[in-house]
Design a protein around this motif. Structure first.
Motif, PDB file in Angstrom:
ATOM      1  N   MET A   1       0.807  -1.206   0.000  1.00 52.56           N
ATOM      2  CA  MET A   1       0.000   0.000   0.000  1.00 52.56           C
ATOM      3  C   MET A   1       0.850   1.270   0.000  1.00 52.56           C
ATOM      4  SD  MET A   1      -3.083  -1.095   2.644  1.00 52.56           S
ATOM      5  CE  MET A   1      -3.532   0.586   2.905  1.00 52.56           C
ATOM      6  N   ALA A   2       2.086   1.166   0.447  1.00 52.21           N
ATOM      7  CA  ALA A   2       2.934   2.358   0.514  1.00 52.21           C
ATOM      8  C   ALA A   2       3.377   2.756  -0.887  1.00 52.21           C
ATOM      9  CB  ALA A   2       4.139   2.111   1.398  1.00 52.21           C
ATOM     10  N   THR A   3       3.314   4.044  -1.163  1.00 59.08           N
ATOM     11  CA  THR A   3       3.677   4.530  -2.489  1.00 59.08           C
ATOM     12  C   THR A   3       5.190   4.612  -2.688  1.00 59.08           C
ATOM     13  OG1 THR A   3       3.494   6.820  -1.751  1.00 59.08           O
ATOM     14  CG2 THR A   3       1.533   5.828  -2.740  1.00 59.08           C
ATOM     15  N   ASN A   4       5.949   4.612  -1.616  1.00 59.92           N
ATOM     16  CA  ASN A   4       7.413   4.722  -1.725  1.00 59.92           C
ATOM     17  C   ASN A   4       8.135   3.391  -1.554  1.00 59.92           C
ATOM     18  OD1 ASN A   4       6.821   4.523   1.036  1.00 59.92           O
ATOM     19  ND2 ASN A   4       8.592   5.753   1.609  1.00 59.92           N
ATOM     20  N   ILE A   5       7.431   2.282  -1.684  1.00 61.88           N
ATOM     21  CA  ILE A   5       8.039   0.979  -1.403  1.00 61.88           C
ATOM     22  C   ILE A   5       9.197   0.662  -2.350  1.00 61.88           C
ATOM     23  CG2 ILE A   5       6.470  -0.449  -2.782  1.00 61.88           C
ATOM     24  CD1 ILE A   5       7.824  -1.249   0.723  1.00 61.88           C
ATOM     25  N   ALA A   6       9.117   1.099  -3.588  1.00 57.73           N
ATOM     26  CA  ALA A   6      10.211   0.824  -4.530  1.00 57.73           C
ATOM     27  C   ALA A   6      11.509   1.491  -4.074  1.00 57.73           C
ATOM     28  CB  ALA A   6       9.836   1.297  -5.928  1.00 57.73           C
ATOM     29  N   ASP A   7      11.388   2.636  -3.420  1.00 57.83           N
ATOM     30  CA  ASP A   7      12.564   3.378  -2.952  1.00 57.83           C
ATOM     31  C   ASP A   7      13.220   2.750  -1.726  1.00 57.83           C
ATOM     32  OD1 ASP A   7      12.065   5.255  -4.959  1.00 57.83           O
ATOM     33  OD2 ASP A   7      10.835   6.490  -3.622  1.00 57.83           O
ATOM     34  N   VAL A   8      12.434   2.042  -0.909  1.00 58.30           N
ATOM     35  CA  VAL A   8      12.950   1.552   0.372  1.00 58.30           C
ATOM     36  C   VAL A   8      13.020   0.032   0.471  1.00 58.30           C
ATOM     37  CG1 VAL A   8      12.185   3.618   1.614  1.00 58.30           C
ATOM     38  CG2 VAL A   8      10.671   1.634   1.467  1.00 58.30           C
ATOM     39  N   LYS A   9      12.554  -0.697  -0.523  1.00 60.47           N
ATOM     40  CA  LYS A   9      12.444  -2.156  -0.438  1.00 60.47           C
ATOM     41  C   LYS A   9      13.757  -2.838  -0.072  1.00 60.47           C
ATOM     42  CE  LYS A   9      10.773  -6.277  -2.849  1.00 60.47           C
ATOM     43  NZ  LYS A   9      11.079  -7.052  -1.722  1.00 60.47           N
ATOM     44  N   ALA A  10      14.846  -2.488  -0.702  1.00 62.47           N
ATOM     45  CA  ALA A  10      16.128  -3.147  -0.412  1.00 62.47           C
ATOM     46  C   ALA A  10      16.543  -2.933   1.038  1.00 62.47           C
ATOM     47  CB  ALA A  10      17.206  -2.635  -1.358  1.00 62.47           C
ATOM     48  N   GLU A  11      16.397  -1.713   1.540  1.00 64.13           N
ATOM     49  CA  GLU A  11      16.768  -1.430   2.929  1.00 64.13           C
ATOM     50  C   GLU A  11      15.839  -2.140   3.908  1.00 64.13           C
ATOM     51  OE1 GLU A  11      18.147   2.700   3.936  1.00 64.13           O
ATOM     52  OE2 GLU A  11      17.284   3.050   1.941  1.00 64.13           O
ATOM     53  N   VAL A  12      14.558  -2.191   3.581  1.00 67.87           N
ATOM     54  CA  VAL A  12      13.587  -2.866   4.449  1.00 67.87           C
ATOM     55  C   VAL A  12      13.881  -4.357   4.500  1.00 67.87           C
ATOM     56  CG1 VAL A  12      11.140  -3.491   4.695  1.00 67.87           C
ATOM     57  CG2 VAL A  12      11.784  -1.133   4.143  1.00 67.87           C
ATOM     58  N   ASP A  13      14.121  -4.972   3.348  1.00 69.89           N
ATOM     59  CA  ASP A  13      14.449  -6.397   3.318  1.00 69.89           C
ATOM     60  C   ASP A  13      15.693  -6.693   4.145  1.00 69.89           C
ATOM     61  OD1 ASP A  13      12.277  -6.949   1.694  1.00 69.89           O
ATOM     62  OD2 ASP A  13      13.462  -7.055  -0.151  1.00 69.89           O
ATOM     63  N   LYS A  14      16.701  -5.847   4.047  1.00 68.85           N
ATOM     64  CA  LYS A  14      17.925  -6.035   4.828  1.00 68.85           C
ATOM     65  C   LYS A  14      17.642  -5.927   6.321  1.00 68.85           C
ATOM     66  CE  LYS A  14      22.673  -4.361   5.457  1.00 68.85           C
ATOM     67  NZ  LYS A  14      22.686  -4.819   6.812  1.00 68.85           N
ATOM     68  N   ALA A  15      16.863  -4.918   6.726  1.00 70.48           N
ATOM     69  CA  ALA A  15      16.542  -4.736   8.145  1.00 70.48           C
ATOM     70  C   ALA A  15      15.759  -5.929   8.683  1.00 70.48           C
ATOM     71  CB  ALA A  15      15.748  -3.444   8.345  1.00 70.48           C
ATOM     72  N   VAL A  16      14.769  -6.397   7.933  1.00 70.08           N
ATOM     73  CA  VAL A  16      13.957  -7.543   8.366  1.00 70.08           C
ATOM     74  C   VAL A  16      14.836  -8.779   8.512  1.00 70.08           C
ATOM     75  CG1 VAL A  16      12.109  -9.120   7.647  1.00 70.08           C
ATOM     76  CG2 VAL A  16      11.790  -6.640   7.443  1.00 70.08           C
ATOM     77  N   ASN A  17      15.714  -9.023   7.552  1.00 66.80           N
ATOM     78  CA  ASN A  17      16.601 -10.192   7.617  1.00 66.80           C
ATOM     79  C   ASN A  17      17.602 -10.074   8.764  1.00 66.80           C
ATOM     80  OD1 ASN A  17      15.402 -11.562   5.481  1.00 66.80           O
ATOM     81  ND2 ASN A  17      16.653 -10.494   3.979  1.00 66.80           N
ATOM     82  N   ASP A  18      18.127  -8.870   9.014  1.00 66.62           N
ATOM     83  CA  ASP A  18      19.050  -8.664  10.137  1.00 66.62           C
ATOM     84  C   ASP A  18      18.355  -8.929  11.471  1.00 66.62           C
ATOM     85  OD1 ASP A  18      21.077  -8.000   8.387  1.00 66.62           O
ATOM     86  OD2 ASP A  18      20.948  -5.831   8.755  1.00 66.62           O
ATOM     87  N   PHE A  19      17.128  -8.421  11.619  1.00 64.99           N
ATOM     88  CA  PHE A  19      16.374  -8.666  12.848  1.00 64.99           C
ATOM     89  C   PHE A  19      16.078 -10.158  13.011  1.00 64.99           C
ATOM     90  CE2 PHE A  19      14.561  -4.136  12.574  1.00 64.99           C
ATOM     91  CZ  PHE A  19      15.519  -3.642  13.434  1.00 64.99           C
ATOM     92  N   ALA A  20      15.681 -10.824  11.928  1.00 59.28           N
ATOM     93  CA  ALA A  20      15.361 -12.257  11.984  1.00 59.28           C
ATOM     94  C   ALA A  20      16.590 -13.063  12.386  1.00 59.28           C
ATOM     95  CB  ALA A  20      14.828 -12.725  10.640  1.00 59.28           C
ATOM     96  N   ALA A  21      17.752 -12.678  11.902  1.00 55.59           N
ATOM     97  CA  ALA A  21      18.984 -13.388  12.247  1.00 55.59           C
ATOM     98  C   ALA A  21      19.280 -13.303  13.740  1.00 55.59           C
ATOM     99  CB  ALA A  21      20.154 -12.831  11.441  1.00 55.59           C
ATOM    100  N   ARG A  22      18.753 -12.265  14.381  1.00 61.25           N
ATOM    101  CA  ARG A  22      18.964 -12.100  15.825  1.00 61.25           C
ATOM    102  C   ARG A  22      17.757 -12.570  16.638  1.00 61.25           C
ATOM    103  NH1 ARG A  22      20.387  -6.176  16.697  1.00 61.25           N
ATOM    104  NH2 ARG A  22      19.358  -5.828  14.725  1.00 61.25           N
ATOM    105  N   GLY A  23      16.788 -13.211  15.968  1.00 64.01           N
ATOM    106  CA  GLY A  23      15.649 -13.789  16.678  1.00 64.01           C
ATOM    107  C   GLY A  23      14.474 -12.852  16.885  1.00 64.01           C
ATOM    108  N   PHE A  24      14.421 -11.759  16.148  1.00 69.26           N
ATOM    109  CA  PHE A  24      13.320 -10.811  16.286  1.00 69.26           C
ATOM    110  C   PHE A  24      12.344 -10.924  15.116  1.00 69.26           C
ATOM    111  CE2 PHE A  24      16.738  -8.699  18.639  1.00 69.26           C
ATOM    112  CZ  PHE A  24      16.082  -8.388  19.821  1.00 69.26           C
ATOM    113  N   ARG A  25      11.094 -10.621  15.387  1.00 68.96           N
ATOM    114  CA  ARG A  25      10.113 -10.438  14.323  1.00 68.96           C
ATOM    115  C   ARG A  25      10.150  -8.961  13.956  1.00 68.96           C
ATOM    116  NH1 ARG A  25       5.500 -14.359  14.279  1.00 68.96           N
ATOM    117  NH2 ARG A  25       6.133 -16.018  15.688  1.00 68.96           N
ATOM    118  N   SER A  26       9.560  -8.606  12.826  1.00 69.78           N
ATOM    119  CA  SER A  26       9.596  -7.214  12.374  1.00 69.78           C
ATOM    120  C   SER A  26       8.188  -6.673  12.163  1.00 69.78           C
ATOM    121  CB  SER A  26      10.366  -7.093  11.060  1.00 69.78           C
ATOM    122  OG  SER A  26      11.695  -7.496  11.240  1.00 69.78           O
TER     123      SER A  26
END
Length: 65
Positions: A1-26
């Motif tokens: 739904m976010a209109t700026n998702i194309a601009d932030v997708k790579a950073e968001v995916d990295k943050a989610v994966n980094d949090f998951a690697a440390r046992g966190f949900r996002s």
């Protein structure tokens, strides 16, 4: 739904994966701008430890996962 998702997708995916690697949900956070269009603004980590009453999976199920 976010209109700026194309601009932030790579950073968001990295943050989610980094949090998951440390046992966190996002949790993704967005807000509506003055034109009522959603803008993605960030990712929050959430701790979700297993409950004591949760049953442990059998060793066979652990191997399948």
């Amino acid at each position: 739904m976010a209109t700026n998702i194309a601009d932030v997708k790579a950073e968001v995916d990295k943050a989610v994966n980094d949090f998951a690697a440390r046992g966190f949900r996002s949790l993704g956070v967005a807000r509506a701008d003055q034109d009522d269009k959603w803008q993605f603004v960030g990712v929050l980590p959430m701790s979700d430890p297993p409950r004591e009453q949760a049953k442990r999976p059998s060793p066979a199920r652990c191997r399948w996962a």
